[in-house]
Scaffold this motif. Structure first.
Motif, mmCIF file in Angstrom:
data_model
loop_
_atom_site.group_PDB
_atom_site.id
_atom_site.type_symbol
_atom_site.label_atom_id
_atom_site.label_comp_id
_atom_site.label_asym_id
_atom_site.label_seq_id
_atom_site.Cartn_x
_atom_site.Cartn_y
_atom_site.Cartn_z
ATOM 1 N N GLY A 30 -26.124 65.668 24.958
ATOM 2 C CA GLY A 30 -27.139 65.900 25.980
ATOM 3 C C GLY A 30 -28.027 64.699 26.236
ATOM 4 O O GLY A 30 -29.123 64.830 26.788
ATOM 5 N N LEU A 31 -27.545 63.520 25.852
ATOM 6 C CA LEU A 31 -28.324 62.294 26.030
ATOM 7 C C LEU A 31 -27.953 61.602 27.343
ATOM 8 O O LEU A 31 -26.833 61.754 27.851
ATOM 9 C CB LEU A 31 -28.069 61.345 24.860
ATOM 10 C CG LEU A 31 -28.446 61.879 23.479
ATOM 11 C CD1 LEU A 31 -27.960 60.935 22.397
ATOM 12 C CD2 LEU A 31 -29.952 62.084 23.383
ATOM 13 N N GLU A 32 -28.908 60.845 27.864
ATOM 14 C CA GLU A 32 -28.653 60.062 29.071
ATOM 15 C C GLU A 32 -27.634 58.967 28.745
ATOM 16 O O GLU A 32 -27.684 58.351 27.671
ATOM 17 C CB GLU A 32 -29.954 59.438 29.570
ATOM 18 C CG GLU A 32 -29.787 58.637 30.837
ATOM 19 C CD GLU A 32 -31.079 57.977 31.273
ATOM 20 O OE1 GLU A 32 -31.071 57.408 32.370
ATOM 21 O OE2 GLU A 32 -32.083 58.012 30.536
ATOM 22 N N ILE A 33 -26.718 58.733 29.669
ATOM 23 C CA ILE A 33 -25.691 57.713 29.461
ATOM 24 C C ILE A 33 -26.187 56.404 30.060
ATOM 25 O O ILE A 33 -26.230 56.243 31.275
ATOM 26 C CB ILE A 33 -24.350 58.147 30.090
ATOM 27 C CG1 ILE A 33 -23.876 59.448 29.447
ATOM 28 C CG2 ILE A 33 -23.299 57.052 29.930
ATOM 29 C CD1 ILE A 33 -22.666 60.062 30.108
ATOM 30 N N THR A 34 -26.591 55.503 29.180
ATOM 31 C CA THR A 34 -27.063 54.181 29.599
ATOM 32 C C THR A 34 -26.190 53.120 28.939
ATOM 33 O O THR A 34 -25.514 53.390 27.941
ATOM 34 C CB THR A 34 -28.528 53.947 29.188
ATOM 35 O OG1 THR A 34 -28.605 53.915 27.755
ATOM 36 C CG2 THR A 34 -29.445 55.030 29.735
ATOM 37 N N GLY A 35 -26.240 51.922 29.468
ATOM 38 C CA GLY A 35 -25.481 50.820 28.894
ATOM 39 C C GLY A 35 -25.882 50.537 27.455
ATOM 40 O O GLY A 35 -25.030 50.290 26.596
ATOM 41 N N GLU A 36 -27.184 50.613 27.181
ATOM 42 C CA GLU A 36 -27.672 50.346 25.831
ATOM 43 C C GLU A 36 -27.172 51.393 24.838
ATOM 44 O O GLU A 36 -26.741 51.064 23.731
ATOM 45 C CB GLU A 36 -29.210 50.308 25.805
ATOM 46 C CG GLU A 36 -29.821 49.174 26.605
ATOM 47 C CD GLU A 36 -29.894 49.478 28.110
ATOM 48 O OE1 GLU A 36 -29.897 50.675 28.497
ATOM 49 O OE2 GLU A 36 -29.926 48.524 28.892
ATOM 50 N N LYS A 37 -27.218 52.660 25.243
ATOM 51 C CA LYS A 37 -26.770 53.731 24.352
ATOM 52 C C LYS A 37 -25.260 53.680 24.142
ATOM 53 O O LYS A 37 -24.770 53.919 23.039
ATOM 54 C CB LYS A 37 -27.197 55.095 24.888
ATOM 55 C CG LYS A 37 -28.692 55.325 24.789
ATOM 56 C CD LYS A 37 -29.079 56.664 25.347
ATOM 57 C CE LYS A 37 -30.603 56.830 25.297
ATOM 58 N NZ LYS A 37 -31.031 58.081 25.924
ATOM 59 N N LEU A 38 -24.532 53.371 25.197
ATOM 60 C CA LEU A 38 -23.083 53.227 25.055
ATOM 61 C C LEU A 38 -22.755 52.124 24.061
ATOM 62 O O LEU A 38 -21.919 52.306 23.172
ATOM 63 C CB LEU A 38 -22.433 52.915 26.404
ATOM 64 C CG LEU A 38 -22.355 54.055 27.412
ATOM 65 C CD1 LEU A 38 -21.934 53.533 28.775
ATOM 66 C CD2 LEU A 38 -21.411 55.137 26.939
ATOM 67 N N LEU A 39 -23.419 50.991 24.202
ATOM 68 C CA LEU A 39 -23.180 49.863 23.306
ATOM 69 C C LEU A 39 -23.533 50.217 21.864
ATOM 70 O O LEU A 39 -22.811 49.849 20.930
ATOM 71 C CB LEU A 39 -23.976 48.637 23.769
ATOM 72 C CG LEU A 39 -23.657 47.314 23.089
ATOM 73 C CD1 LEU A 39 -22.171 46.983 23.217
ATOM 74 C CD2 LEU A 39 -24.498 46.200 23.677
ATOM 75 N N LYS A 40 -24.605 50.961 21.677
ATOM 76 C CA LYS A 40 -25.029 51.363 20.333
ATOM 77 C C LYS A 40 -23.961 52.260 19.681
ATOM 78 O O LYS A 40 -23.617 52.065 18.513
ATOM 79 C CB LYS A 40 -26.363 52.098 20.404
ATOM 80 C CG LYS A 40 -26.976 52.399 19.069
ATOM 81 C CD LYS A 40 -28.362 53.000 19.241
ATOM 82 C CE LYS A 40 -28.997 53.266 17.886
ATOM 83 N NZ LYS A 40 -30.355 53.802 18.016
ATOM 84 N N VAL A 41 -23.432 53.204 20.435
ATOM 85 C CA VAL A 41 -22.382 54.089 19.910
ATOM 86 C C VAL A 41 -21.117 53.289 19.602
ATOM 87 O O VAL A 41 -20.478 53.485 18.559
ATOM 88 C CB VAL A 41 -22.072 55.227 20.913
ATOM 89 C CG1 VAL A 41 -20.844 56.011 20.492
ATOM 90 C CG2 VAL A 41 -23.268 56.157 21.053
ATOM 91 N N ILE A 42 -20.760 52.382 20.489
ATOM 92 C CA ILE A 42 -19.555 51.568 20.300
ATOM 93 C C ILE A 42 -19.680 50.714 19.045
ATOM 94 O O ILE A 42 -18.754 50.643 18.225
ATOM 95 C CB ILE A 42 -19.279 50.709 21.544
ATOM 96 C CG1 ILE A 42 -18.888 51.614 22.722
ATOM 97 C CG2 ILE A 42 -18.196 49.672 21.281
ATOM 98 C CD1 ILE A 42 -18.916 50.935 24.074
ATOM 99 N N LYS A 43 -20.826 50.077 18.870
ATOM 100 C CA LYS A 43 -21.038 49.252 17.677
ATOM 101 C C LYS A 43 -21.044 50.102 16.413
ATOM 102 O O LYS A 43 -20.507 49.695 15.386
ATOM 103 C CB LYS A 43 -22.343 48.463 17.803
ATOM 104 C CG LYS A 43 -22.235 47.285 18.750
ATOM 105 C CD LYS A 43 -23.492 46.463 18.769
ATOM 106 C CE LYS A 43 -23.334 45.275 19.698
ATOM 107 N NZ LYS A 43 -24.531 44.425 19.711
ATOM 108 N N ALA A 44 -21.647 51.287 16.485
ATOM 109 C CA ALA A 44 -21.691 52.175 15.323
ATOM 110 C C ALA A 44 -20.287 52.642 14.922
ATOM 111 O O ALA A 44 -20.041 52.945 13.755
ATOM 112 C CB ALA A 44 -22.572 53.382 15.620
#
Length: 118
Positions: A30-44
């Motif tokens: 239920g989180l907003e899809i932003t470039g920063e959040k996508l990158l954080k998930v990808i790195k994690a």
């Protein structure tokens, strides 16, 4: 891509797949899809992508109804059940027959200079 091992994907396919999964994870939470959040998930997840991919996905999904997109993809999938497929085929045949009847009734209105009915 599901039938291909991850190690055999091209760099672009890998990056696109990582962003797709990250976007689905954010949406599921239920989180907003932003470039920063996508990158954080990808790195994690232990992956890395070209810098433009997360922002590209975020812009593409901005304001989009992801639930609707997922539903449309699922409903566009081929039908596996024989009875359902047969019913769908019958509808298509009926529709084609209707179109054929409509085509036969076309009146050219003397377009070629002949007013007679044959």
């Amino acid at each position: 891509m599901a039938s291909v091992e991850a190690s055999k994907l091209s760099a672009a396919e890998h990056d696109e797949l990582c962003c797709s999964y990250a976007a689905l994870m954010l949406h599921e939470e239920g989180l907003e899809i932003t470039g920063e959040k996508l990158l954080k998930v990808i790195k994690a997840s232990g992956n890395s992508v070209e810098p433009y991919w997360p922002s590209l996905f975020a812009k593409a999904l901005k304001g989009a109804d992801v639930n609707d997109m997922l539903t449309n993809v699922a409903s566009a999938a081929p039908v596996a059940g024989g009875a359902v497929a047969a019913g769908g085929a019958a509808e298509v045949v009926e529709e084609k027959e209707e179109k054929k009847e409509e085509e036969e009734d076309v009146d050219m209105g003397g377009l070629f200079g002949d007013e007679e009915d044959y």
